[in-house]
Design an enzyme around this catalytic site. Structure first.
Site, PDB file in Angstrom:
ATOM      1  N   SER A  45       0.659  -1.388  -0.239  1.00  0.00           N
ATOM      2  CA  SER A  45      -0.160  -0.333  -0.051  1.00  0.00           C
ATOM      3  C   SER A  45       1.066   1.145   0.010  1.00  0.00           C
ATOM      4  O   SER A  45       2.170   1.385   0.396  1.00  0.00           O
ATOM      5  CB  SER A  45      -1.287   0.588   1.058  1.00  0.00           C
ATOM      6  OG  SER A  45      -0.551   0.436   2.776  1.00  0.00           O
ATOM      7  N   GLU A  59       6.333   0.043  -4.535  1.00  0.00           N
ATOM      8  CA  GLU A  59       5.657  -0.346  -5.083  1.00  0.00           C
ATOM      9  C   GLU A  59       4.547  -0.407  -5.026  1.00  0.00           C
ATOM     10  O   GLU A  59       4.262  -0.668  -3.729  1.00  0.00           O
ATOM     11  CB  GLU A  59       6.024  -1.345  -5.977  1.00  0.00           C
ATOM     12  CG  GLU A  59       4.582  -1.171  -6.992  1.00  0.00           C
ATOM     13  CD  GLU A  59       4.380  -2.796  -7.837  1.00  0.00           C
ATOM     14  OE1 GLU A  59       2.801  -3.073  -7.115  1.00  0.00           O
ATOM     15  OE2 GLU A  59       4.818  -3.520  -7.956  1.00  0.00           O
ATOM     16  N   CYS A 103      -1.689  -5.172  -8.716  1.00  0.00           N
ATOM     17  CA  CYS A 103      -1.681  -3.605  -9.545  1.00  0.00           C
ATOM     18  C   CYS A 103      -1.438  -2.734  -9.953  1.00  0.00           C
ATOM     19  O   CYS A 103      -0.954  -1.754 -10.274  1.00  0.00           O
ATOM     20  CB  CYS A 103       0.215  -3.885  -8.676  1.00  0.00           C
ATOM     21  SG  CYS A 103       1.026  -5.001  -9.310  1.00  0.00           S
TER      22      CYS A 103
END
Length: 526
Positions: free
Chosen positions: A241, A264, A301
């Site tokens: 997150s 990321e 993602c």
């Protein structure tokens, strides 16, 4: 190989002695046996010091030895057999077919980095010969890249294999010559133990220095932050997150010796459906979009969380096809109770947002922590004026934005935050607006794709899985693909160093047979 509730510290399998935790089956909502011991601070200290002690020995292992180590890890993962898939499925709710594909992706990542190591290009060996007669004279200058040091890797929730214990961050760090200390994700503890043991077995089999790999289990705020704060750790790889990534970045920046965090974090992956493509195949695109949106219950993602098109009949056809397809999608089990709650809370917050309309929901049936897909719509003016619509919803939810004209499409693109991906659906007739979009998309995303869908990330030399903040913490890097190794390297220049003290990569005879830049020319010659 069995799941015993243990951690890995160097060549030892140990049990954490700071409490216990259990893995959880998100489909049945039941705890899984056995209980796992949580790492005590002293065990974290031991793992980090072992990694620090292993660093110089490991980074000087010949390239062939390092490559064989990576290949041995890949084989050990395959040798676990069906148990790995069964345990990963129980802990994640993901189907066996998806996990079998993810296992091969994990194996292929390791094998790719073995090739990268053997090729040696990552060293960027460079020689500038001395020019003693020049005014001013030039010294003998030689450059290679060396590893940063021990790396802390955080397992990701949504990929229990490919972005976890032996995933891309671990593979690229080990390839660079960095020992790794992994913090296993609490959602797949048994899977992590099995893979951790596979890495450990490969390290012993290949006679790697003890401390080249350890795996700890513990709460993020205690073990995770302490790991990033430990002076032996020189870099961090994280997938998760935005809140979690920023927290680690702050810890790393506050150290006496700040270190890089390659995190990321957050991306909504906009999809631009241009007028020609909408007119030619709007309905087919609508159905394809829903398949991408709901893949893996939207827990990618690269999930397409935003679709932008020109208002009109063609966009209406796209919306109708997407709504029909979405209504036929059953609710899927999400990976963890926390992810499910975050998703349902985010959907609830969308209710009542001025100017935002619900287009369709998926069906409500599903096991355990099941998530209904959701598609919303609004006009560009509403989107541009509503910051809440820019937030990532981790799950199968997306917003369709209708624009008045091509200028408004470009305005939406310019408004976007940094993204992992940006997708364009276009025909030849759309190349004018596509050309106008591309400069903005280059500034906003790490990967730009045409006439496809962003879910699915190829592991290859050319792949970029990164992007400007908040997609990642460092837009110059990628967490997938051969160039991921560059995150864990730094250049060193050797000036007038005696020949017998030079590293092999920089010796005149080129004993490693590397492609080197010698006086500005790429060559493999001596």
């Amino acid at each position: 190989m069995t799941v015993n509730g243990d951690m890995i510290i160097g060549r030892r399998t140990v049990r954490g002695n700071a409490g216990t935790a259990s893995a959880f089956n998100p489909a049945t909502r039941a705890n899984l046996e056995p209980a796992f011991g949580l790492a005590h601070p002293e065990q974290l200290q031991e793992a980090c010091l072992l990694a620090e002690q292993a660093f110089d020995a490991y980074r000087n292992v010949p390239l062939e030895g390092r490559a064989r180590f990576l290949e041995a890890i890949a084989q050990q993962i395959l040798d676990i057999g069906p148990l790995l898939i069964e345990r990963a499925s129980a802990e994640s709710g993901l189907p066996a077919a998806r996990l079998e594909g993810e296992r091969m992706r994990t194996v292929n990542q390791l094998r790719l980095f073995a090739k990268v190591v053997r090729d040696g290009y990552f060293l960027e060996a460079t020689i500038d010969s001395p020019l003693p007669q020049r005014t001013p004279p030039r010294a003998d200058l030689r450059l290679r890249k060396i590893p940063l040091g021990p790396v802390a890797v955080f397992g990701a929730s949504n990929f229990p294999l490919a972005f976890s214990v032996a995933g891309g961050d671990t593979a690229s760090a080990l390839a660079a010559g960095c020992p790794v200390v992994v913090k296993a994700h609490s959602a797949h503890l048994g899977t992590s133990e099995l893979v951790g043991k596979a890495v450990q077995k490969a390290a012993i089999e290949c006679d790697m220095p003890e401390g080249v790999f350890s795996m700890l289990i513990g709460e993020g705020r205690s073990i995770g932050q302490a790991l990033v704060d430990h002076p032996a750790i020189k870099a961090v790889g994280f997938t998760g997150s935005r809140q979690g990534g920023i927290s680690l970045m702050q810890t790393a920046a506050a150290r006496k010796e700040p270190i890089p965090v390659y995190a990321e974090m957050s991306s909504i992956n906009p999809v631009f459906v241009l007028p020609g493509a909408l007119a030619e195949k709007g309905a087919a695109l609508g159905a394809g979009f829903v398949d991408s949106l709901t893949l893996g219950v939207g827990q990618f993602c690269t999930n397409p969380g935003l679709v932008i098109g020109l208002a009109g009949e063609a966009l209406d056809a796209f919306r109708t096809a997407a709504a029909t397809a979405l209504q036929g999608k059953g609710a899927g089990t999400m990976l963890t109770a926390g992810i499910h709650k975050a998703y349902t809370d985010a959907i609830e917050r969308r209710t009542g947002v001025a100017g935002l309309e619900l287009v369709a929901r998926g069906t409500a049936e599903g096991q355990g922590h099941a998530a209904q897909a959701a598609l919303y719509q609004c006009d560009a003016a509403t989107y541009l004026a509503t910051p809440a619509l820019e937030e990532e919803i981790f799950g199968p939810a997306s917003v369709l934005i209708s624009c008045r004209d091509e200028a408004e499409i470009v305005a939406v693109a310019r408004h976007l935050e940094g993204q992992l991906t940006a997708t364009v659906h276009a025909t030849g007739a759309d190349h004018g607006i596509a050309a106008a979009l591309l400069p903005t998309l280059e500034r906003k995303a790490g990967r730009i794709l045409f006439n496809g869908w962003p879910t699915g990330v190829e592991v290859s030399h050319a792949m970029v899985h990164g992007g400007p903040f908040p997609a990642t913490s460092d837009s110059r890097s990628t967490s997938v693909g051969a160039t991921a190794i560059e995150r864990f390297l730094r250049p060193v220049c050797y000036q007038d160093v005696p020949a017998d003290l030079l590293p092999e990569a920089l010796r005149d005879g080129n004993p490693l047979g590397l492609a080197r830049v010698v006086d500005g020319t790429l060559t493999t010659a001596s």
